[in-house]
Design an enzyme around this catalytic site. Sequence first.
Site, PDB file in Angstrom:
ATOM      1  N   SER A  47     -17.917  36.705  18.499  1.00 29.53           N
ATOM      2  CA  SER A  47     -18.602  36.836  18.138  1.00 29.53           C
ATOM      3  C   SER A  47     -19.253  37.292  18.106  1.00 29.53           C
ATOM      4  O   SER A  47     -20.304  36.559  19.204  1.00 29.53           O
ATOM      5  CB  SER A  47     -18.012  35.330  16.676  1.00 29.53           C
ATOM      6  OG  SER A  47     -18.995  35.269  15.985  1.00 29.53           O
TER       7      SER A  47
ATOM      8  N   TYR B 193     -17.888  25.426  16.776  1.00 29.75           N
ATOM      9  CA  TYR B 193     -17.148  27.060  16.448  1.00 29.75           C
ATOM     10  C   TYR B 193     -18.278  27.833  17.331  1.00 29.75           C
ATOM     11  O   TYR B 193     -17.729  28.180  18.474  1.00 29.75           O
ATOM     12  CB  TYR B 193     -16.922  27.457  15.222  1.00 29.75           C
ATOM     13  CG  TYR B 193     -16.156  29.190  15.586  1.00 29.75           C
ATOM     14  CD1 TYR B 193     -15.167  29.690  15.638  1.00 29.75           C
ATOM     15  CD2 TYR B 193     -17.187  30.711  15.307  1.00 29.75           C
ATOM     16  CE1 TYR B 193     -14.335  30.717  16.132  1.00 29.75           C
ATOM     17  CE2 TYR B 193     -17.180  30.690  15.092  1.00 29.75           C
ATOM     18  CZ  TYR B 193     -15.446  31.637  15.998  1.00 29.75           C
ATOM     19  OH  TYR B 193     -14.666  33.025  15.469  1.00 29.75           O
TER      20      TYR B 193
END
Length: 341
Positions: A147, A160
């Site tokens: 990501s 996260y």
Amino acid sequence: MPVGMRERDSRQVVVVTGASGGIGRATARAFAQRGAAVALLARGEAGLKAAAEDVEAAGGVALPIEVDVADQREVEAAAARVEDELGPIDVWVNDAFTSVFAPFMEIEPEEFRRVTEVSYLGYVFGTRAALRRMLPRDRGAIVQVGSALAYRGIPLQSAYCGAKHAIQGFNEALRAELLHDKSNVRVTMVQMPAVNTPQFDWVLSRLGRHAQPVPPIYQPEVAARAVVYAADHPKRREYWVGASTVGTLVADKFVPGLLDRYLAKTGYDSQQTSQRRDPRQPRNLWEPADEDRDYGAHGDFDDRSSRRSPQVWASQHHGLIAAAGAGLVALAAGAVLARRH
């Protein structure tokens, strides 16, 4: 006869973790469309069953396996089963994750630990299981689904972001080790933008309003195509998907302090819709949300999500673009010199 014994010598064997929803589900379908045998690793029974049906409908062979990737023994057992029933693993895609949407001090320590175990150690355990089988054969590719948040942390997603940063460091260290050993096993990472996945309906949230991906939003099929390409071309250390990923990473490199202030101002609202969060929303942190219901690959944001990303093509063909750019510079320089003479 075990699943996949037919044509087991000619089919590509792929393992996808987190295969019951989102990017993992779309990636499993994309490999199946090429006729691959796809092992689907996830927790939810309904989601796994539907993902297997997707793979078979697309022309692949499906092997659904219920696995909690935070448990190294379960991951290792799944890898052994894949090779026993489908054949040698060619590609392993790590995608499984969970998270908590909340300010850091509203995330309990055991919740933070669970996110880390699934979203980071799950990648470590999956990579280890793959390498145990690929290294003796000296072939194979491992794709880490990353990501933009592997480089740039944002508010309300500390657990996260921490996991994605950890994967980034782990993958870089491992890649250097494989290069040192002159191994033909490859690892690569695909850095994703905001994607329209079901996570916003099942991730534990303590936000006042319904969580959403930070726009611009891309469909999971965009991400899946990038993963398949990375698996086919794993010598590249990483790929970037989406113009927003490029913009975020470039801004973080050159003006990180300014980006801190920008996210402090916009990061809370941009991650929430105008609708109040449903207090009955399922939570998949400890138990699968898709045990009795299939959520599919897409989330609630189809009308706001793009099915294409020109930047993906640019990331995959950076050498061609660099050569073209150099050619244009040379032409411009030649034109300037011609004028002078």
